[in-house]
Design an enzyme around this catalytic site. Structure first.
Site, PDB file in Angstrom:
ATOM      1  N   ARG A   1      -3.892 -10.436 -12.633  1.00 36.62           N
ATOM      2  CA  ARG A   1      -5.271 -10.280 -12.548  1.00 36.62           C
ATOM      3  C   ARG A   1      -5.896 -10.346 -13.767  1.00 36.62           C
ATOM      4  NH1 ARG A   1      -6.263  -4.380 -10.618  1.00 36.62           N
ATOM      5  NH2 ARG A   1      -5.449  -5.084  -8.600  1.00 36.62           N
TER       6      ARG A   1
ATOM      7  N   ARG B   1     -10.708  -0.607 -16.534  1.00 37.59           N
ATOM      8  CA  ARG B   1     -10.457  -1.842 -16.008  1.00 37.59           C
ATOM      9  C   ARG B   1     -11.721  -2.965 -15.868  1.00 37.59           C
ATOM     10  NH1 ARG B   1      -6.553  -1.262 -11.745  1.00 37.59           N
ATOM     11  NH2 ARG B   1      -5.050   0.207 -12.491  1.00 37.59           N
TER      12      ARG B   1
ATOM     13  N   LYS C   1      -6.111   4.595 -14.191  1.00 32.53           N
ATOM     14  CA  LYS C   1      -7.165   3.738 -14.394  1.00 32.53           C
ATOM     15  C   LYS C   1      -8.694   4.597 -14.520  1.00 32.53           C
ATOM     16  CE  LYS C   1      -5.948   2.933  -9.971  1.00 32.53           C
ATOM     17  NZ  LYS C   1      -5.755   1.935  -8.841  1.00 32.53           N
TER      18      LYS C   1
ATOM     19  N   LYS D   1     -12.788   3.162 -14.445  1.00 34.67           N
ATOM     20  CA  LYS D   1     -13.622   2.042 -13.994  1.00 34.67           C
ATOM     21  C   LYS D   1     -15.130   2.102 -14.406  1.00 34.67           C
ATOM     22  CE  LYS D   1     -10.344   1.033 -10.331  1.00 34.67           C
ATOM     23  NZ  LYS D   1     -10.231   0.446  -8.812  1.00 34.67           N
TER      24      LYS D   1
ATOM     25  N   CYS E   1      -9.334  -5.900   1.646  1.00 34.85           N
ATOM     26  CA  CYS E   1      -8.366  -6.069   0.489  1.00 34.85           C
ATOM     27  C   CYS E   1      -7.198  -6.966   1.000  1.00 34.85           C
ATOM     28  CB  CYS E   1      -7.847  -4.812   0.245  1.00 34.85           C
ATOM     29  SG  CYS E   1      -6.678  -4.030   1.737  1.00 34.85           S
TER      30      CYS E   1
ATOM     31  N   CYS F   1       0.686  -6.895  -0.990  1.00 37.63           N
ATOM     32  CA  CYS F   1       0.407  -5.518  -1.676  1.00 37.63           C
ATOM     33  C   CYS F   1       1.660  -4.492  -1.039  1.00 37.63           C
ATOM     34  CB  CYS F   1      -0.716  -4.916  -1.043  1.00 37.63           C
ATOM     35  SG  CYS F   1      -1.003  -3.186  -1.652  1.00 37.63           S
TER      36      CYS F   1
ATOM     37  N   CYS G   1      -4.640   0.305   3.530  1.00 35.80           N
ATOM     38  CA  CYS G   1      -3.986   1.734   3.370  1.00 35.80           C
ATOM     39  C   CYS G   1      -5.308   2.410   3.007  1.00 35.80           C
ATOM     40  CB  CYS G   1      -2.686   1.783   2.443  1.00 35.80           C
ATOM     41  SG  CYS G   1      -3.355   1.650   0.874  1.00 35.80           S
TER      42      CYS G   1
ATOM     43  N   CYS H   1      -9.400  -0.096  -1.671  1.00 40.01           N
ATOM     44  CA  CYS H   1      -9.589  -1.127  -2.631  1.00 40.01           C
ATOM     45  C   CYS H   1     -10.845  -1.935  -2.156  1.00 40.01           C
ATOM     46  CB  CYS H   1      -8.197  -2.172  -2.557  1.00 40.01           C
ATOM     47  SG  CYS H   1      -6.842  -1.339  -3.376  1.00 40.01           S
TER      48      CYS H   1
HETATM   49 FE1  SRM Z   1      -6.807  -1.448  -5.938  1.00 37.68          FE
HETATM   50  C1  SRM Z   1      -3.866  -0.428  -6.040  1.00 37.68           C
HETATM   51  C2  SRM Z   1      -5.827  -4.420  -4.959  1.00 37.68           C
HETATM   52  C3  SRM Z   1     -10.045  -2.553  -6.194  1.00 37.68           C
HETATM   53  C4  SRM Z   1      -8.065   1.601  -5.562  1.00 37.68           C
HETATM   54  N1  SRM Z   1      -5.071  -2.290  -5.586  1.00 37.68           N
HETATM   55  C5  SRM Z   1      -3.988  -1.845  -5.786  1.00 37.68           C
HETATM   56  C6  SRM Z   1      -2.616  -2.810  -5.904  1.00 37.68           C
HETATM   57  C7  SRM Z   1      -2.543  -3.143  -7.240  1.00 37.68           C
HETATM   58  C8  SRM Z   1      -1.303  -2.166  -5.234  1.00 37.68           C
HETATM   59  C9  SRM Z   1      -0.340  -1.405  -6.019  1.00 37.68           C
HETATM   60  O1  SRM Z   1      -0.757  -0.637  -6.672  1.00 37.68           O
HETATM   61  O2  SRM Z   1       0.864  -1.967  -5.918  1.00 37.68           O
HETATM   62  C10 SRM Z   1      -3.242  -3.756  -4.887  1.00 37.68           C
HETATM   63  C11 SRM Z   1      -2.831  -5.410  -4.948  1.00 37.68           C
HETATM   64  C12 SRM Z   1      -2.727  -5.932  -3.725  1.00 37.68           C
HETATM   65  C13 SRM Z   1      -2.590  -7.180  -4.014  1.00 37.68           C
HETATM   66  O3  SRM Z   1      -1.586  -7.861  -3.166  1.00 37.68           O
HETATM   67  O4  SRM Z   1      -3.064  -7.894  -4.602  1.00 37.68           O
HETATM   68  C14 SRM Z   1      -4.762  -3.472  -5.362  1.00 37.68           C
HETATM   69  N2  SRM Z   1      -7.750  -3.444  -5.833  1.00 37.68           N
HETATM   70  C15 SRM Z   1      -7.275  -4.531  -5.272  1.00 37.68           C
HETATM   71  C16 SRM Z   1      -8.149  -5.658  -5.197  1.00 37.68           C
HETATM   72  C17 SRM Z   1      -7.559  -6.938  -5.574  1.00 37.68           C
HETATM   73  C18 SRM Z   1      -8.668  -5.552  -3.863  1.00 37.68           C
HETATM   74  C19 SRM Z   1      -9.441  -6.659  -3.320  1.00 37.68           C
HETATM   75  O5  SRM Z   1      -9.643  -6.790  -2.107  1.00 37.68           O
HETATM   76  O6  SRM Z   1     -10.295  -7.279  -4.259  1.00 37.68           O
HETATM   77  C20 SRM Z   1      -9.109  -5.069  -6.017  1.00 37.68           C
HETATM   78  C21 SRM Z   1      -9.017  -5.525  -7.533  1.00 37.68           C
HETATM   79  C22 SRM Z   1     -10.004  -5.176  -8.331  1.00 37.68           C
HETATM   80  C23 SRM Z   1      -9.945  -5.598  -9.990  1.00 37.68           C
HETATM   81  O7  SRM Z   1     -10.358  -6.750 -10.205  1.00 37.68           O
HETATM   82  O8  SRM Z   1      -9.707  -4.757 -10.710  1.00 37.68           O
HETATM   83  C24 SRM Z   1      -9.014  -3.650  -5.976  1.00 37.68           C
HETATM   84  N3  SRM Z   1      -8.722  -0.513  -5.987  1.00 37.68           N
HETATM   85  C25 SRM Z   1      -9.830  -1.229  -6.115  1.00 37.68           C
HETATM   86  C26 SRM Z   1     -10.872  -0.353  -5.838  1.00 37.68           C
HETATM   87  C27 SRM Z   1     -12.454  -1.048  -5.630  1.00 37.68           C
HETATM   88  C28 SRM Z   1     -13.254  -0.807  -6.899  1.00 37.68           C
HETATM   89  O9  SRM Z   1     -12.561  -0.716  -8.138  1.00 37.68           O
HETATM   90  O10 SRM Z   1     -14.421  -0.996  -7.057  1.00 37.68           O
HETATM   91  C29 SRM Z   1     -10.502   0.819  -5.544  1.00 37.68           C
HETATM   92  C30 SRM Z   1     -11.258   2.215  -5.122  1.00 37.68           C
HETATM   93  C31 SRM Z   1     -11.913   2.711  -6.291  1.00 37.68           C
HETATM   94  C32 SRM Z   1     -11.074   3.611  -7.113  1.00 37.68           C
HETATM   95  O11 SRM Z   1     -10.348   3.353  -8.001  1.00 37.68           O
HETATM   96  O12 SRM Z   1     -11.066   4.705  -6.545  1.00 37.68           O
HETATM   97  C33 SRM Z   1      -9.149   0.916  -5.876  1.00 37.68           C
HETATM   98  N4  SRM Z   1      -6.145   0.477  -5.702  1.00 37.68           N
HETATM   99  C34 SRM Z   1      -6.780   1.373  -5.544  1.00 37.68           C
HETATM  100  C35 SRM Z   1      -5.776   2.617  -5.579  1.00 37.68           C
HETATM  101  C36 SRM Z   1      -6.149   4.056  -5.445  1.00 37.68           C
HETATM  102  C37 SRM Z   1      -6.377   4.752  -6.717  1.00 37.68           C
HETATM  103  C38 SRM Z   1      -6.559   6.161  -6.516  1.00 37.68           C
HETATM  104  O13 SRM Z   1      -7.354   7.018  -7.310  1.00 37.68           O
HETATM  105  O14 SRM Z   1      -5.658   7.082  -5.768  1.00 37.68           O
HETATM  106  C39 SRM Z   1      -4.316   2.092  -5.763  1.00 37.68           C
HETATM  107  C40 SRM Z   1      -3.289   2.550  -5.709  1.00 37.68           C
HETATM  108  C41 SRM Z   1      -2.802   3.088  -6.943  1.00 37.68           C
HETATM  109  O15 SRM Z   1      -3.465   2.788  -8.041  1.00 37.68           O
HETATM  110  O16 SRM Z   1      -1.799   3.478  -7.198  1.00 37.68           O
HETATM  111  C42 SRM Z   1      -4.784   0.680  -5.879  1.00 37.68           C
HETATM  112 FE1  SF4 Z   2      -2.988  -2.417  -1.019  1.00 43.76          FE
HETATM  113 FE2  SF4 Z   2      -4.079  -0.274   0.124  1.00 43.76          FE
HETATM  114 FE3  SF4 Z   2      -5.401  -1.480  -1.885  1.00 43.76          FE
HETATM  115 FE4  SF4 Z   2      -5.330  -2.601   0.421  1.00 43.76          FE
HETATM  116  S1  SF4 Z   2      -6.213  -0.786  -0.032  1.00 43.76           S
HETATM  117  S2  SF4 Z   2      -4.812  -3.763  -1.467  1.00 43.76           S
HETATM  118  S3  SF4 Z   2      -3.335  -2.060   1.221  1.00 43.76           S
HETATM  119  S4  SF4 Z   2      -3.547  -0.671  -1.995  1.00 43.76           S
END
Ligand code: SRM
Ligand code: SF4
Length: 570
Positions: free
Chosen positions: A77, A146, A214, A216, A436, A442, A481, A485
């Protein structure tokens, strides 16, 4: 508290503590050709470098049968503050996607790019190639700040221009410093750095163990909340007078992620903390991140987010601690302004000075070539020909910037040649939808998302047309899930993977990201989602008040009526 009674720190804290500022033994394991994956500690540390170890989940079944084990691969990323890339950088990323990744570029919901499917043996070459274009991946993931978001639209607007400068300044200020040296050593053949006992001083904001999790940040405008400011740990809402920025309202403690069967986890909207002078932006970002560093939960990663500090303390205590210990500037009241819009910035718009930008809708952010829609080839050809700057949006879309009136016609005809639809030919529901990545990359996905949403949108278009709502702007966001994201808890319809082909259905968010939606039914089979939603669409079409939006209507009629409409248990 004695050492015996102190809560146990999460294992990741140990990885950071022992990691020597993000080094671990990453260099050795990356260089070892006999390993196809990393140890647990290095798996934690590589995230700070902008990469996740993943496996091809589609390959599981066949490989399981033949006993060859997991098909390991890596996601990478970028860190792209404000989503900006020069033409040359875009072309380099496109080339890398073909040379080292799975032939696609994935625009993220935080206006960045991800590469998927990079093999371990190619990791170093890929990250080095990204850096050759003066783009970094450091801090793309991991327990640090981030990618910093701001409205990417290059409109002739001094406030937006200042927000972009502030976004870049915050990103630079909060970037890891000692971690950058490690990054250079591991990926760019930099000289190893020797650390003494006081090496913590070399990571001035984070210290040796970085953040609990993280963090943000986003910049946003009251009339254009395209960055979903209330979903962020820290949000700067620009306040302007006569078109010029006079300061920012500070919001803190937003976030989306939750975990099934863990009632202590939930999405929360950020709360208004105060108003700051533009000169205080860096101090406010540093103060908030340090507050999180010191008070975030390092024992339970499920609750290790700033939103839970805010929730557990309450806004009053948060403000007291912030202004007393972390932000040595006057406490000023928030300026009362409403969030009144969210712009996708699609189509041609003027940048002033005879230049234009074109905002294009990218389905679920995936830039690829598929049958007649050769989006990746088309964008490559246009950027190579016109050398236009590229910007990525938080809605997973792309902008081509700095084009003259004469060039516009050329771009339009090239888009047609490559089968790329103009946004105005797409339905509102498609343009507003996000998913997502989920399966196959993922590891946390419980269901499909990116691969499932297009078929669902097709069905939604038919259902909306049937009740005369074809042009209605209804936001639908899907995730595989509950981690959230694609920010599904802030959309009018949120569809969240539960398991297999079942999803939890949420309804009633706000089209401008001001309100969380509510769970209306758990475990809905995929093929029942649209039939259930259709019943609410039909009621909305006949009962809405003048100009009422779908989410507002659902909130007005309330949960019992909604459940009755879709046939959900009361
Ligand atoms: Fe996310 C984890 C993809 C934005 C909340 N996110 C992940 C992981 C890295 C899975 C992992 O931990 O192994 C995913 C990778 C999937 C893949 O195959 O690419 C993933 N997140 C993404 C992306 C690519 C989704 C997308 O459709 O674009 C976004 C990348 C953003 C970036 O460029 O930095 C992405 N993730 C978000 C957002 C939205 C935002 O930031 O505006 C959220 C919700 C906001 C927040 O942070 O609360 C988000 N991602 C999570 C979470 C839950 C965190 C929590 O507080 O519990 C996880 C799980 C974790 O971190 O353990 C997670
Ligand atoms: Fe993976 Fe869940 Fe984030 Fe989708 S919402 S990319 S399934 S961690």
């Amino acid at each position: 508290m004695s050492d015996e009674t102190a809560p146990k720190l999460s294992p990741v804290e140990g990885h950071k503590e022992e990691g020597r500022y993000l080094r671990g033994t990453l260099a050795e394991e990356i260089a070892d050709p006999t390993l196809d994956h990393l140890s647990d500690a290095n798996k934690s540390l590589i995230k700070f470098h902008g990469s996740y170890e993943q496996e091809d989940r589609d390959a599981r079944k066949t490989r399981g049968k033949t006993g060859v084990g997991k098909a390991y691969m890596f996601m990478i990323r970028l860190k792209l503050p404000g989503g900006k890339l020069t033409a040359d950088q875009y072309l380099a990323m496109d080339h890398i996607a073909g040379q080292y990744a799975n032939g696609t570029l994935r625009i993220t919901t935080r206006q960045s790019f991800q590469f998927h499917g990079v093999l371990k043996g190619n990791l170093k070459a890929t990250i080095a190639a990204i850096n050759t274009s003066l783009v970094t991946t450091l801090g793309g993931c991991g327990d640090v700040n981030r990618n910093v978001l701001t409205c990417p639209a290059p409109l002739p607007d001094p406030t937006r221009a200042q927000m972009m400068r502030d976004c870049e300044a915050v990103a630079a200020h909060l970037a890891p410093k000692a971690g950058k040296q490690a990054y250079h050593e591991i990926w760019l053949n930099g000289e190893p750095v020797k650390f003494g006992d006081d090496a913590g001083a070399e990571e001035p904001i984070y210290g040796k163990t970085y953040l609990p999790r993280k963090f943000k940040v986003a910049f946003s405008l009251p009339h254009d909340n395209c960055t979903d400011i209330l979903a962020q740990c820290l949000g700067f809402q620009a306040i302007s007078e006569k078109g010029n920025l006079i300061g920012y309202n500070l919001f803190a403690g937003g976030g989306q992620g939750q975990t099934n069967s863990n009632p202590d986890t939930y999405p929360l909207l950020a709360q208004p903390v105060g108003f700051i002078d533009p000169s205080e932006v860096l101090a406010a970002s540093e103060g908030t991140i340090k507050l999180f560093r010191d008070h975030g939960d390092r024992t339970n990663r499920k609750r290790a987010r700033l939103k839970y500090v805010m929730k557990d303390w309450g806004l009053e205590k948060f403000r007291e601690v912030f202004y007393r210990d972390y932000f040595p500037h006057p406490a000023r009241s928030v300026r009362e302004v409403a969030i009144t819009g969210l712009d996708l910035h699609h189509g041609w718009q003027s940048m002033g000075g005879g230049k234009f930008f074109l905002g294009l809708s990218v389905e679920n952010g995936r830039i690829k070539d598929e049958s007649h829609l050769r989006l990746r080839s088309g964008l490559r050809a246009i950027v190579a020909k016109y050398k236009c700057e590229v910007r990525l949006t938080t809605q997973q879309d792309i902008m081509l910037c700095g084009l003259s009136m004469d060039e516009r016609a050329g771009v339009d005809s090239m888009l047609s040649e490559y089968g790329v639809p103009r946004p105005e030919t797409l339905s509102q529901v498609q343009r507003l939808s996000m998913a997502c990545p989920a399966v196959p990359t993922c590891p946390l996905a419980l269901t499909e998302s990116e691969r499932a949403l297009p078929a669902l949108v097709d069905q939604l278009e038919v259902a909306l047309k049937e009740v005369g709502l074809a042009d209605e702007p209804i936001s639908v966001r899907m995730t595989g899930c509950p981690n959230g994201c694609a920010r599904p808890y802030q959309s009018e319809v949120g569809i969240v993977g539960r398991g297999g082909t079942k999803y939890t259905l949420y309804i009633g968010g706000d089209s401008y990201g001001r309100r969380l939606n509510t769970e209306i039914q758990d475990s809905v089979p995929f093929d029942q989602l649209v039939p259930k939603l259709s019943k609410v669409f039909a009621a909305f079409a006949t009962e809405r008040t003048k100009g009422e939006l779908f989410g507002d209507y659902c909130t007005r009629i309330g949960m019992p009526k909604l459940k009755e409409l879709i046939g959900a248990p009361a």
